[in-house]
Scaffold this active site. Structure first.
Site, PDB file in Angstrom:
ATOM      1  N   ARG A  22       0.847  -1.200   0.000  1.00 17.59           N
ATOM      2  CA  ARG A  22       0.000   0.000   0.000  1.00 17.59           C
ATOM      3  C   ARG A  22       0.874   1.238   0.000  1.00 17.59           C
ATOM      4  NH1 ARG A  22      -4.827  -1.777   4.137  1.00 17.59           N
ATOM      5  NH2 ARG A  22      -5.365  -3.621   2.894  1.00 17.59           N
ATOM      6  N   SER A 113      -7.904  -0.819   0.736  1.00 17.42           N
ATOM      7  CA  SER A 113      -8.908  -1.057   1.750  1.00 17.42           C
ATOM      8  C   SER A 113      -9.573   0.209   2.253  1.00 17.42           C
ATOM      9  CB  SER A 113      -8.271  -1.847   2.889  1.00 17.42           C
ATOM     10  OG  SER A 113      -9.259  -2.211   3.806  1.00 17.42           O
ATOM     11  N   HIS A 114      -9.403   0.465   3.540  1.00 14.80           N
ATOM     12  CA  HIS A 114     -10.083   1.591   4.182  1.00 14.80           C
ATOM     13  C   HIS A 114      -9.324   2.901   4.003  1.00 14.80           C
ATOM     14  CE1 HIS A 114      -7.093  -0.273   6.610  1.00 14.80           C
ATOM     15  NE2 HIS A 114      -6.950   0.844   7.284  1.00 14.80           N
ATOM     16  N   ASP A 277     -16.332  -1.086   4.186  1.00 12.83           N
ATOM     17  CA  ASP A 277     -15.210  -0.208   3.854  1.00 12.83           C
ATOM     18  C   ASP A 277     -14.920  -0.141   2.360  1.00 12.83           C
ATOM     19  OD1 ASP A 277     -14.223  -2.770   3.560  1.00 12.83           O
ATOM     20  OD2 ASP A 277     -12.194  -2.175   4.096  1.00 12.83           O
ATOM     21  N   ASP A 279     -13.004  -1.727   0.240  1.00 13.55           N
ATOM     22  CA  ASP A 279     -13.017  -2.939  -0.584  1.00 13.55           C
ATOM     23  C   ASP A 279     -14.014  -3.983  -0.095  1.00 13.55           C
ATOM     24  OD1 ASP A 279     -11.453  -3.329   1.690  1.00 13.55           O
ATOM     25  OD2 ASP A 279     -10.213  -4.851   0.728  1.00 13.55           O
ATOM     26  N   ASP A 281     -14.472  -5.571   2.773  1.00 12.12           N
ATOM     27  CA  ASP A 281     -14.196  -6.687   3.684  1.00 12.12           C
ATOM     28  C   ASP A 281     -14.418  -6.338   5.156  1.00 12.12           C
ATOM     29  OD1 ASP A 281     -11.963  -5.101   3.908  1.00 12.12           O
ATOM     30  OD2 ASP A 281     -10.498  -6.683   3.471  1.00 12.12           O
ATOM     31  N   ARG A 282     -14.522  -5.043   5.467  1.00 13.05           N
ATOM     32  CA  ARG A 282     -14.780  -4.673   6.865  1.00 13.05           C
ATOM     33  C   ARG A 282     -16.264  -4.385   7.062  1.00 13.05           C
ATOM     34  NH1 ARG A 282      -9.942  -1.042   9.248  1.00 13.05           N
ATOM     35  NH2 ARG A 282      -8.232  -2.274   8.408  1.00 13.05           N
ATOM     36  N   THR A 344      -2.000 -10.003  13.875  1.00 14.96           N
ATOM     37  CA  THR A 344      -2.875  -9.167  13.043  1.00 14.96           C
ATOM     38  C   THR A 344      -2.588  -9.443  11.570  1.00 14.96           C
ATOM     39  OG1 THR A 344      -3.012  -7.451  14.699  1.00 14.96           O
ATOM     40  CG2 THR A 344      -3.395  -6.776  12.429  1.00 14.96           C
ATOM     41  N   GLU A 363     -11.452  -9.815  13.799  1.00 15.17           N
ATOM     42  CA  GLU A 363     -10.414  -8.885  14.218  1.00 15.17           C
ATOM     43  C   GLU A 363     -11.060  -7.612  14.743  1.00 15.17           C
ATOM     44  OE1 GLU A 363      -6.519  -9.227  11.828  1.00 15.17           O
ATOM     45  OE2 GLU A 363      -8.087  -8.631  10.448  1.00 15.17           O
ATOM     46  N   GLU A 364     -10.339  -6.979  15.665  1.00 13.67           N
ATOM     47  CA  GLU A 364     -10.826  -5.729  16.229  1.00 13.67           C
ATOM     48  C   GLU A 364     -10.984  -4.633  15.169  1.00 13.67           C
ATOM     49  OE1 GLU A 364      -8.617  -3.052  16.069  1.00 13.67           O
ATOM     50  OE2 GLU A 364      -7.105  -4.394  15.205  1.00 13.67           O
ATOM     51  N   LYS A 376     -11.916 -11.594   5.156  1.00 16.16           N
ATOM     52  CA  LYS A 376     -13.009 -11.116   5.978  1.00 16.16           C
ATOM     53  C   LYS A 376     -14.075 -10.570   5.037  1.00 16.16           C
ATOM     54  CE  LYS A 376     -10.595  -6.802   7.118  1.00 16.16           C
ATOM     55  NZ  LYS A 376      -9.165  -6.947   6.852  1.00 16.16           N
TER      56      LYS A 376
HETATM   57  C1  G16 Z   1      -5.800  -5.316   7.027  1.00 15.19           C
HETATM   58  C2  G16 Z   1      -5.630  -6.745   7.420  1.00 15.19           C
HETATM   59  C3  G16 Z   1      -6.261  -6.966   8.756  1.00 15.19           C
HETATM   60  C4  G16 Z   1      -5.718  -6.004   9.780  1.00 15.19           C
HETATM   61  C5  G16 Z   1      -5.888  -4.593   9.283  1.00 15.19           C
HETATM   62  C6  G16 Z   1      -5.215  -3.560  10.161  1.00 15.19           C
HETATM   63  O1  G16 Z   1      -7.138  -5.035   6.833  1.00 15.19           O
HETATM   64  O2  G16 Z   1      -6.222  -7.605   6.497  1.00 15.19           O
HETATM   65  O3  G16 Z   1      -5.981  -8.269   9.119  1.00 15.19           O
HETATM   66  O4  G16 Z   1      -6.383  -6.147  10.985  1.00 15.19           O
HETATM   67  O5  G16 Z   1      -5.296  -4.477   8.023  1.00 15.19           O
HETATM   68  O6  G16 Z   1      -3.859  -3.773  10.161  1.00 15.19           O
HETATM   69  P1  G16 Z   1      -2.870  -2.771  10.831  1.00 15.19           P
HETATM   70  O7  G16 Z   1      -3.275  -2.697  12.276  1.00 15.19           O
HETATM   71  O8  G16 Z   1      -1.530  -3.407  10.609  1.00 15.19           O
HETATM   72  O9  G16 Z   1      -3.050  -1.433  10.159  1.00 15.19           O
HETATM   73  P2  G16 Z   1      -7.649  -4.258   5.552  1.00 15.19           P
HETATM   74  O10 G16 Z   1      -9.122  -4.124   5.734  1.00 15.19           O
HETATM   75  O11 G16 Z   1      -6.894  -2.951   5.587  1.00 15.19           O
HETATM   76  O12 G16 Z   1      -7.219  -5.110   4.411  1.00 15.19           O
END
Ligand code: G16
Length: 543
Positions: A22, A113-114, A277, A279, A281-282, A344, A363-364, A376
């Site tokens: 990213r 993602s977000h 979010d 993409d 998945d959240r 994580t 996940e949180e 997810k």
């Molecule tokens: C990604 C990962 C998740 C992780 C999140 C936050 O989510 O797939 O498993 O919990 O990032 O990660 P970090 O705390 O390292 O920022 P996503 O939705 O961004 O793909």
């Protein structure tokens, strides 16, 4: 059409983080930057002859350009067949679903993602393997190593594919199928949940708002919630995917989904609110005046899993990331099933699901999912809640209160300090690590430290070890303070502080979360000197 070999030189910093590579869009737009990373993926995959791949993204700025480049490079590497979502759109869980359904070799997901989108926002790319899940670290490290020694990449000069028309195209001997991005996913959801019961719920006048946050899940929610489940038009808000997400930060938490939270807090609030979010998945689940924490959502879904037809046979096990609250552990114990604690990163759940050891994962960071795919899945979680509400006739608030009354409440909050100087963040983590050995047994405020370590995970399936996954200080009553650095940010470092406190007494289940955690927050500050080191008086985001 010819296949060209283009000379290139390595870029620094192409090591994938928590979830793929990213970076700022401007970084990806440098000539050869995307090409180098994609070349490294193909070289790591080896012979792609006869293989099927899936490609899609969350529709953010640069998505379409990146897809055309990937198609031209896939053709140059002999890929036989490639499935692309119409308009270049495929949510992350939909990519996973399509890989599995069509027995593809893997897929390339384009998303940050977000993270915000648009020309000044972020872009991202990751590879998913044939089980539909994110590639494990062994693969991503091999890709990184490859990026550091590249001297050329291969690409076809074929013309762009029309991504907007569903159909099949032939290019350089490669078959490109532009597919409906929703159909396969919707069909899977229909098999997992009681659509009749949810339809009946909406017929009874149940009111819902789903906030697509101008990102990828809008078309999925419109087709499934409004289309197949009969929710009235207008149930889905911000439902058109936009290249810059309408300027919003497409992260479904109470801070970024403020519009939805205001609706759910207002007079005449709908019965149920949800958001997803960038993409897809959240997810965030919201009742009237109540945002359900992702950790609670996982525990509640686990406790009620049998209500959904796809899970009627029960769960094999549950897994949660280390910083996620231990609410799910209590449910697992009551159900007599295992609960695994992983680092994580959704990629760590893949082996457990493939081995049939867990059904649910969470996940949180607003991520919940199951073994139906290997990502997810935001809309899946929303449908699970709808199924639960339809089957029980209860409100979100009732479901949550009753859950706490039965299992106790894990007060939980995450404090993020974003775009902190990377050196200062590293120094803080180093100091914390050095302090760990002396912490066990000490009394800190009202707590006694039972365990203080830097989390190390040994995968029970393949024995691989992931070290330095977060500093945790666990108190004798199960309360926890966790520090780690985000692996998804693109500016400086993001320090995450996670706080958790267990409360068994139902009379104390309705305190203000931050007040309930204030004692732990003060200890965390004392130990880390986070404010002084970061130069911030308060976190950038509290969820
Ligand atoms: C990604 C990962 C998740 C992780 C999140 C936050 O989510 O797939 O498993 O919990 O990032 O990660 P970090 O705390 O390292 O920022 P996503 O939705 O961004 O793909």
């Amino acid at each position: 059409m010819t296949i060209q070999t283009v000379a290139t030189t390595p870029f620094a910093g192409q090591r994938p983080g928590t979830s793929g590579l990213r970076k700022k869009v401007s970084e990806f737009q440098q000539p050869g930057y995307l090409e180098n990373f994609v070349e490294a993926i193909f070289l790591t995959l080896g012979d792609c002859g006869g293989r099927t791949l899936v490609v899609g993204g969350d529709g953010r700025y640069f998505n379409r350009d990146a897809i055309q480049t990937i198609l031209r490079m896939a053709a140059a590497h002999g890929v036989a067949r490639i499935l692309v979502g119409q308009g270049g759109i495929l949510s992350t869980p939909a990519v996973s679903c399509v890989i599995r359904k069509h027995a593809a070799f893997g897929g390339i997901v384009l998303s940050a993602s977000h993270n915000p989108g648009g020309p000044s926002g972020d872009f991202g790319i990751k590879y998913n393997i044939e089980n539909g899940g994110p590639a494990p670290e062994k693969f991503t490290e091999a890709v990184f190593a490859m990026t550091q020694s590249l001297s050329a990449y291969r690409i076809s000069d074929m013309p762009p594919v029309n991504l907007d028309a569903i159909g099949t195209y032939r290019l350089e001997g490669m078959r490109v199928e532009v597919i409906d991005p929703v159909a396969d996913y919707a069909e899977l959801m229909e098999r997992l949940f009681d659509f009749d019961a949810i339809r009946a719920l909406f017929k009874r006048g149940f009111r819902m708002k789903f906030d697509g946050m101008c990102a990828v899940s809008g078309p999925y929610a419109k087709a499934i919630v409004e289309g197949m489940l009969g929710a009235p038009a207008g149930t889905v808000i911000n439902g058109e995917p936009l290249e810059d997400f309408g300027g919003h930060h497409p992260d479904p938490n109470p801070v970024n989904a403020a519009e939805l939270i205001a609706l759910m807090d207002g007079r005449n609030a709908p019965d149920f609110g949800a958001a997803s979010d960038g993409d897809g998945d959240r997810n965030m689940i919201v009742g009237r005046g109540l945002a359900v924490t992702p950790s609670d959502s996982l525990a509640i879904i686990a406790a009620n899993a049998r209500l959904a037809p796809g899970y009627a046979a029960g769960l094999q096990g549950i897994a949660r990331s280390m910083p996620t609250s231990m609410a799910a552990d209590r449910v697992a114990e009551a159900l007599g099933i295992a609960c695994f604690e992983t680092p994580t990163g959704w990629k760590y759940f893949g082996n457990l699901m493939d081995a049939g050891m867990v059904t649910l994962c969470g996940e949180e960071s607003y991520g919940t999912g199951s073994s139906h795919v290997r990502e997810k899945d935001g809309l899946w979680a929303v449908l699970f809640w709808l199924n639960m509400l339809a089957a029980t006739g209860k409100s979100v608030e009732q479901v949550v209160s009753e859950h706490w009354a039965r299992f106790g409440r894990n007060y939980y909050s995450r404090h993020d300090y974003e775009a902190v100087d990377a050196g200062a963040a590293d120094a803080m983590m180093t100091a914390l690590r050095e302090a760990l050995p002396a912490l066990a047994g000490r009394t800190l405020g009202a707590y006694r430290v039972a365990l203080a370590d830097d989390f190390v995970y040994t995968d029970p399936v393949d024995g691989s070890v992931a070290a330095r996954q977060g500093v945790r200080i666990v108190m004798s009553d199960g309360s926890r303070i966790v520090f780690r650095l985000s692996g998804t940010g693109t500016e400086g470092a993001t320090v995450r502080l996670y706080l958790e406190r267990y409360e068994a007494d139902p009379a104390r289940h309705h305190l203000d979360t931050q007040q309930a955690l204030a004692g732990l927050a003060a200890i965390a500050e004392d130990l880390s000197q986070l404010r002084r080191r970061s130069g911030r008086q308060q976190p950038s985001v509290v969820t």
